[in-house]
Design a protein around this motif. Structure first.
Motif, PDB file in Angstrom:
ATOM      1  N   LEU A  15       0.837  -1.196   0.000  1.00  0.00           N
ATOM      2  CA  LEU A  15       0.000   0.000   0.000  1.00  0.00           C
ATOM      3  C   LEU A  15       0.872   1.246   0.000  1.00  0.00           C
ATOM      4  O   LEU A  15       0.692   2.145  -0.805  1.00  0.00           O
ATOM      5  CB  LEU A  15      -0.927   0.001   1.215  1.00  0.00           C
ATOM      6  N   CYS A  16       1.829   1.294   0.940  1.00  0.00           N
ATOM      7  CA  CYS A  16       2.715   2.444   1.028  1.00  0.00           C
ATOM      8  C   CYS A  16       3.849   2.136   1.996  1.00  0.00           C
ATOM      9  O   CYS A  16       3.850   1.112   2.659  1.00  0.00           O
ATOM     10  CB  CYS A  16       1.962   3.679   1.493  1.00  0.00           C
ATOM     11  N   SER A  17       4.785   3.052   2.051  1.00  0.00           N
ATOM     12  CA  SER A  17       5.860   2.990   3.027  1.00  0.00           C
ATOM     13  C   SER A  17       5.753   4.212   3.917  1.00  0.00           C
ATOM     14  O   SER A  17       5.386   5.289   3.455  1.00  0.00           O
ATOM     15  CB  SER A  17       7.222   2.977   2.334  1.00  0.00           C
ATOM     16  N   ALA A  18       6.063   4.031   5.179  1.00  0.00           N
ATOM     17  CA  ALA A  18       6.042   5.147   6.124  1.00  0.00           C
ATOM     18  C   ALA A  18       7.389   5.181   6.837  1.00  0.00           C
ATOM     19  O   ALA A  18       7.985   4.145   7.100  1.00  0.00           O
ATOM     20  CB  ALA A  18       4.916   4.965   7.135  1.00  0.00           C
ATOM     21  N   PHE A  19       7.850   6.385   7.127  1.00  0.00           N
ATOM     22  CA  PHE A  19       9.118   6.551   7.811  1.00  0.00           C
ATOM     23  C   PHE A  19       8.867   7.244   9.145  1.00  0.00           C
ATOM     24  O   PHE A  19       8.405   8.379   9.179  1.00  0.00           O
ATOM     25  CB  PHE A  19      10.090   7.350   6.948  1.00  0.00           C
ATOM     26  N   GLY A  20       9.105   6.524  10.232  1.00  0.00           N
ATOM     27  CA  GLY A  20       8.891   7.053  11.566  1.00  0.00           C
ATOM     28  C   GLY A  20       7.544   6.652  12.131  1.00  0.00           C
ATOM     29  O   GLY A  20       6.592   6.354  11.401  1.00  0.00           O
ATOM     30  N   ASN A  21       7.483   6.645  13.453  1.00  0.00           N
ATOM     31  CA  ASN A  21       6.268   6.209  14.151  1.00  0.00           C
ATOM     32  C   ASN A  21       5.060   7.085  13.870  1.00  0.00           C
ATOM     33  O   ASN A  21       3.945   6.585  13.722  1.00  0.00           O
ATOM     34  CB  ASN A  21       6.502   6.186  15.665  1.00  0.00           C
ATOM     35  N   GLU A  22       5.243   8.384  13.810  1.00  0.00           N
ATOM     36  CA  GLU A  22       4.106   9.289  13.648  1.00  0.00           C
ATOM     37  C   GLU A  22       3.350   8.999  12.352  1.00  0.00           C
ATOM     38  O   GLU A  22       2.126   8.840  12.358  1.00  0.00           O
ATOM     39  CB  GLU A  22       4.579  10.741  13.672  1.00  0.00           C
ATOM     40  N   LYS A  23       4.070   8.905  11.256  1.00  0.00           N
ATOM     41  CA  LYS A  23       3.433   8.642   9.960  1.00  0.00           C
ATOM     42  C   LYS A  23       2.804   7.242   9.952  1.00  0.00           C
ATOM     43  O   LYS A  23       1.689   7.047   9.475  1.00  0.00           O
ATOM     44  CB  LYS A  23       4.470   8.776   8.848  1.00  0.00           C
ATOM     45  N   TYR A  24       3.520   6.278  10.504  1.00  0.00           N
ATOM     46  CA  TYR A  24       3.022   4.910  10.544  1.00  0.00           C
ATOM     47  C   TYR A  24       1.686   4.834  11.292  1.00  0.00           C
ATOM     48  O   TYR A  24       0.727   4.237  10.808  1.00  0.00           O
ATOM     49  CB  TYR A  24       4.054   3.990  11.206  1.00  0.00           C
ATOM     50  N   PHE A  25       1.621   5.452  12.468  1.00  0.00           N
ATOM     51  CA  PHE A  25       0.388   5.376  13.253  1.00  0.00           C
ATOM     52  C   PHE A  25      -0.754   6.166  12.617  1.00  0.00           C
ATOM     53  O   PHE A  25      -1.920   5.772  12.739  1.00  0.00           O
ATOM     54  CB  PHE A  25       0.631   5.802  14.704  1.00  0.00           C
ATOM     55  N   LYS A  26      -0.471   7.239  11.920  1.00  0.00           N
ATOM     56  CA  LYS A  26      -1.526   7.963  11.204  1.00  0.00           C
ATOM     57  C   LYS A  26      -2.148   7.065  10.142  1.00  0.00           C
ATOM     58  O   LYS A  26      -3.367   6.990   9.999  1.00  0.00           O
ATOM     59  CB  LYS A  26      -0.968   9.229  10.545  1.00  0.00           C
ATOM     60  N   ILE A  27      -1.306   6.374   9.397  1.00  0.00           N
ATOM     61  CA  ILE A  27      -1.785   5.496   8.321  1.00  0.00           C
ATOM     62  C   ILE A  27      -2.549   4.306   8.891  1.00  0.00           C
ATOM     63  O   ILE A  27      -3.669   4.013   8.457  1.00  0.00           O
ATOM     64  CB  ILE A  27      -0.609   5.032   7.444  1.00  0.00           C
ATOM     65  N   THR A  28      -1.966   3.629   9.862  1.00  0.00           N
ATOM     66  CA  THR A  28      -2.626   2.430  10.388  1.00  0.00           C
ATOM     67  C   THR A  28      -3.911   2.760  11.139  1.00  0.00           C
ATOM     68  O   THR A  28      -4.859   1.972  11.099  1.00  0.00           O
ATOM     69  CB  THR A  28      -1.673   1.600  11.272  1.00  0.00           C
ATOM     70  N   ASN A  29      -3.977   3.906  11.792  1.00  0.00           N
ATOM     71  CA  ASN A  29      -5.228   4.301  12.449  1.00  0.00           C
ATOM     72  C   ASN A  29      -6.331   4.531  11.420  1.00  0.00           C
ATOM     73  O   ASN A  29      -7.486   4.153  11.650  1.00  0.00           O
ATOM     74  CB  ASN A  29      -5.021   5.543  13.310  1.00  0.00           C
ATOM     75  N   LYS A  30      -5.997   5.150  10.291  1.00  0.00           N
ATOM     76  CA  LYS A  30      -6.989   5.348   9.222  1.00  0.00           C
ATOM     77  C   LYS A  30      -7.466   4.008   8.669  1.00  0.00           C
ATOM     78  O   LYS A  30      -8.659   3.824   8.401  1.00  0.00           O
ATOM     79  CB  LYS A  30      -6.417   6.200   8.089  1.00  0.00           C
ATOM     80  N   GLU A  33      -9.850   2.510  11.137  1.00  0.00           N
ATOM     81  CA  GLU A  33     -11.138   3.218  11.111  1.00  0.00           C
ATOM     82  C   GLU A  33     -12.019   2.742   9.968  1.00  0.00           C
ATOM     83  O   GLU A  33     -13.240   2.720  10.084  1.00  0.00           O
ATOM     84  CB  GLU A  33     -10.917   4.724  10.954  1.00  0.00           C
ATOM     85  N   HIS A  34     -11.393   2.381   8.845  1.00  0.00           N
ATOM     86  CA  HIS A  34     -12.139   1.950   7.662  1.00  0.00           C
ATOM     87  C   HIS A  34     -12.251   0.427   7.555  1.00  0.00           C
ATOM     88  O   HIS A  34     -12.713  -0.094   6.545  1.00  0.00           O
ATOM     89  CB  HIS A  34     -11.483   2.526   6.408  1.00  0.00           C
ATOM     90  N   GLY A  35     -11.823  -0.275   8.590  1.00  0.00           N
ATOM     91  CA  GLY A  35     -11.970  -1.732   8.617  1.00  0.00           C
ATOM     92  C   GLY A  35     -11.067  -2.478   7.656  1.00  0.00           C
ATOM     93  O   GLY A  35     -11.398  -3.585   7.236  1.00  0.00           O
ATOM     94  N   VAL A  36      -9.916  -1.902   7.329  1.00  0.00           N
ATOM     95  CA  VAL A  36      -8.976  -2.545   6.409  1.00  0.00           C
ATOM     96  C   VAL A  36      -7.883  -3.234   7.228  1.00  0.00           C
ATOM     97  O   VAL A  36      -7.196  -2.599   8.015  1.00  0.00           O
ATOM     98  CB  VAL A  36      -8.334  -1.517   5.447  1.00  0.00           C
ATOM     99  N   LYS A  37      -7.742  -4.529   7.022  1.00  0.00           N
ATOM    100  CA  LYS A  37      -6.688  -5.272   7.699  1.00  0.00           C
ATOM    101  C   LYS A  37      -5.394  -5.099   6.920  1.00  0.00           C
ATOM    102  O   LYS A  37      -5.403  -4.972   5.702  1.00  0.00           O
ATOM    103  CB  LYS A  37      -7.068  -6.744   7.802  1.00  0.00           C
ATOM    104  N   TYR A  38      -4.291  -5.110   7.643  1.00  0.00           N
ATOM    105  CA  TYR A  38      -2.994  -4.863   7.023  1.00  0.00           C
ATOM    106  C   TYR A  38      -1.919  -5.672   7.723  1.00  0.00           C
ATOM    107  O   TYR A  38      -2.130  -6.243   8.788  1.00  0.00           O
ATOM    108  CB  TYR A  38      -2.644  -3.372   7.099  1.00  0.00           C
ATOM    109  N   GLN A  74      -8.275   4.801  -0.529  1.00  0.00           N
ATOM    110  CA  GLN A  74      -9.247   5.839  -0.209  1.00  0.00           C
ATOM    111  C   GLN A  74      -9.146   6.261   1.256  1.00  0.00           C
ATOM    112  O   GLN A  74      -9.286   7.431   1.586  1.00  0.00           O
ATOM    113  CB  GLN A  74     -10.665   5.362  -0.524  1.00  0.00           C
ATOM    114  N   ALA A  75      -8.881   5.291   2.128  1.00  0.00           N
ATOM    115  CA  ALA A  75      -8.798   5.568   3.560  1.00  0.00           C
ATOM    116  C   ALA A  75      -7.628   6.472   3.904  1.00  0.00           C
ATOM    117  O   ALA A  75      -7.731   7.339   4.786  1.00  0.00           O
ATOM    118  CB  ALA A  75      -8.695   4.270   4.345  1.00  0.00           C
TER     119      ALA A  75
END
Length: 80
Positions: A15-30, A33-38, A74-75
């Motif tokens: 889906l994407c790459s994230a660098f650092g905890n802040e970006k990672y948690f923003k993405i995974t929280n979204k 919220e939308h019910g997407v398993k990762y 979309q999420a």
């Protein structure tokens, strides 16, 4: 090992790459919220861990199932 792990999982679509905890948690929280398993693959640079200045330098690759790719995009579109 990383290749073998991804070969046997149902989460094969990067889906994407994230660098650092802040970006990672923003993405995974979204995604949650939308019910997407990762699934996440964490890559750390051994030369910078543990972080000296408390700034996490981890590289996170976030994978989803192929059938969830559009929903996941979309999420997180507002974050990226």
């Amino acid at each position: 090992m990383r290749f073998i792990r991804m070969f046997f999982t149902k989460y094969k679509c990067l889906l994407c790459s994230a660098f650092g905890n802040e970006k990672y948690f923003k993405i995974t929280n979204k995604l949650k919220e939308h019910g997407v398993k990762y699934q996440t693959d964490i890559i750390r640079n051994p030369n910078t861990y543990p972080p000296i200045d408390h700034n996490d330098r981890a590289h996170y690759d976030i994978y989803v199932k192929e059938e969830d790719k559009h929903k996941a995009q979309q999420a997180i579109k507002s974050i990226l």
